[in-house]
Design an enzyme around this catalytic site. Sequence first.
Site, PDB file in Angstrom:
ATOM      1  N   HIS A  46       0.852  -1.195   0.188  1.00  0.00           N
ATOM      2  CA  HIS A  46       0.010  -0.204   0.109  1.00  0.00           C
ATOM      3  C   HIS A  46       0.687   1.373  -0.038  1.00  0.00           C
ATOM      4  O   HIS A  46       0.269   2.293  -0.268  1.00  0.00           O
ATOM      5  CB  HIS A  46      -0.842   0.031   1.394  1.00  0.00           C
ATOM      6  CG  HIS A  46      -1.940  -1.102   1.392  1.00  0.00           C
ATOM      7  ND1 HIS A  46      -2.862  -0.999   0.048  1.00  0.00           N
ATOM      8  CD2 HIS A  46      -2.177  -2.259   2.108  1.00  0.00           C
ATOM      9  CE1 HIS A  46      -3.594  -2.401   0.221  1.00  0.00           C
ATOM     10  NE2 HIS A  46      -3.197  -2.813   1.398  1.00  0.00           N
ATOM     11  N   ARG A  71       7.443  -5.347   2.927  1.00  0.00           N
ATOM     12  CA  ARG A  71       6.197  -5.896   2.587  1.00  0.00           C
ATOM     13  C   ARG A  71       5.835  -5.981   1.024  1.00  0.00           C
ATOM     14  O   ARG A  71       5.835  -4.865   0.544  1.00  0.00           O
ATOM     15  CB  ARG A  71       4.953  -5.254   3.437  1.00  0.00           C
ATOM     16  CG  ARG A  71       3.625  -5.944   2.931  1.00  0.00           C
ATOM     17  CD  ARG A  71       2.623  -5.784   3.660  1.00  0.00           C
ATOM     18  NE  ARG A  71       1.974  -4.343   3.439  1.00  0.00           N
ATOM     19  CZ  ARG A  71       0.556  -3.489   3.958  1.00  0.00           C
ATOM     20  NH1 ARG A  71       0.176  -4.745   5.024  1.00  0.00           N
ATOM     21  NH2 ARG A  71       0.438  -2.513   3.704  1.00  0.00           N
ATOM     22  N   GLU A 150      -5.269 -11.766   7.507  1.00  0.00           N
ATOM     23  CA  GLU A 150      -5.963 -10.587   7.288  1.00  0.00           C
ATOM     24  C   GLU A 150      -7.438 -10.811   6.464  1.00  0.00           C
ATOM     25  O   GLU A 150      -8.003 -10.072   6.318  1.00  0.00           O
ATOM     26  CB  GLU A 150      -5.393  -9.526   6.922  1.00  0.00           C
ATOM     27  CG  GLU A 150      -4.656  -9.922   5.557  1.00  0.00           C
ATOM     28  CD  GLU A 150      -3.709  -8.511   5.202  1.00  0.00           C
ATOM     29  OE1 GLU A 150      -3.794  -7.351   5.696  1.00  0.00           O
ATOM     30  OE2 GLU A 150      -3.156  -8.819   4.098  1.00  0.00           O
TER      31      GLU A 150
HETATM   32  C1  3PY Z   1      -4.327  -4.208   7.655  1.00  0.00           C
HETATM   33  O1  3PY Z   1      -4.474  -3.839   8.293  1.00  0.00           O
HETATM   34  O2  3PY Z   1      -4.971  -4.835   6.779  1.00  0.00           O
HETATM   35  C2  3PY Z   1      -3.022  -4.173   7.182  1.00  0.00           C
HETATM   36  O3  3PY Z   1      -2.406  -4.601   6.060  1.00  0.00           O
HETATM   37  C3  3PY Z   1      -1.993  -3.056   7.720  1.00  0.00           C
HETATM   38  O4  3PY Z   1      -1.078  -2.433   7.005  1.00  0.00           O
HETATM   39 MG    MG Z   2      -3.983  -5.674   4.917  1.00  0.00          MG
END
Ligand code: 3PY
Ligand code: MG
Length: 260
Positions: A46, A71, A150
């Site tokens: 990101h 990352r 995530e």
């Molecule tokens: C998230 O919180 O989804 C992330 O990838 C943090 O950068």
């Molecule tokens: Mg994320």
Amino acid sequence: MKTNRLLDLFRSHQSAVAGWVSLDSAYAAELIGASGFDAVVIDCQHGMAGHAQMVAMLQALSHTAAVPLVRVSQNNLAEINRALDAGAYGVICPLVNSVAQAEAFGRACRYPLTGDEGDRSFGPARGLLVGGTDYPQHANANMLALAMIETRAGLDVVEAIAAVASIDGLFIGPSDLGIALGLGPAAAHTHPVLAAAITRIQQACAAHRKVAGIWCGSAEMARDMLAQGLQLVVPGHDAIWLKAEIARRLAVVRPQPAGR
Ligand code: 3PY
Ligand code: MG
């Protein structure tokens, strides 16, 4: 080879605080690396940096004490190899949703030196400069591979992902995870549903002696996560810090008149 200080910290049961660079700036990386963090993550998912900028940022980090991590934008062998070849001492991989994806990620970080332990292709480039001439023999043991949990799919099989031998730990993305859990991207880490997911991931790591890390939107969250026993926390990133400090200074210099 110069060993990975983060792994040394984790092996001696100490925690670490990492900075996070989203600006595409070697100077920003250098500044953050020189600010006292144990590690600095260059965000190629990101954040703004492309490959050439990532290389310059890794070069800037080389003269700081911070362990350089990247990352990557996706779970891709070529991209992971290029980050490691450019001198990263670890990779955070987003959106790891299955055991197969975790295995592919872990293998991308390891050379097949003694057998079939990895898929990393040989050509360590800056790795040799920052690690030393014996980098090829010791890189497998020194590269930190952190798989991001995530998504709902990743959370559902987190115990099996934590068991994958070639990864060193899990890194929680609370924003994506919050969305996956129906809470939106800005859910508080104290929300019972998100808190339960964080604890589940932490317990999966503990059961398999893996590192548990988390991205945090605030210093307070990072402090709480360290107190809860997570080993790697990131208290926000450079763009957040910059915006907050600009707002604070503008409010001092040009306060809004009452009622406006
Ligand atoms: C998230 O919180 O989804 C992330 O990838 C943090 O950068
Ligand atoms: Mg994320």
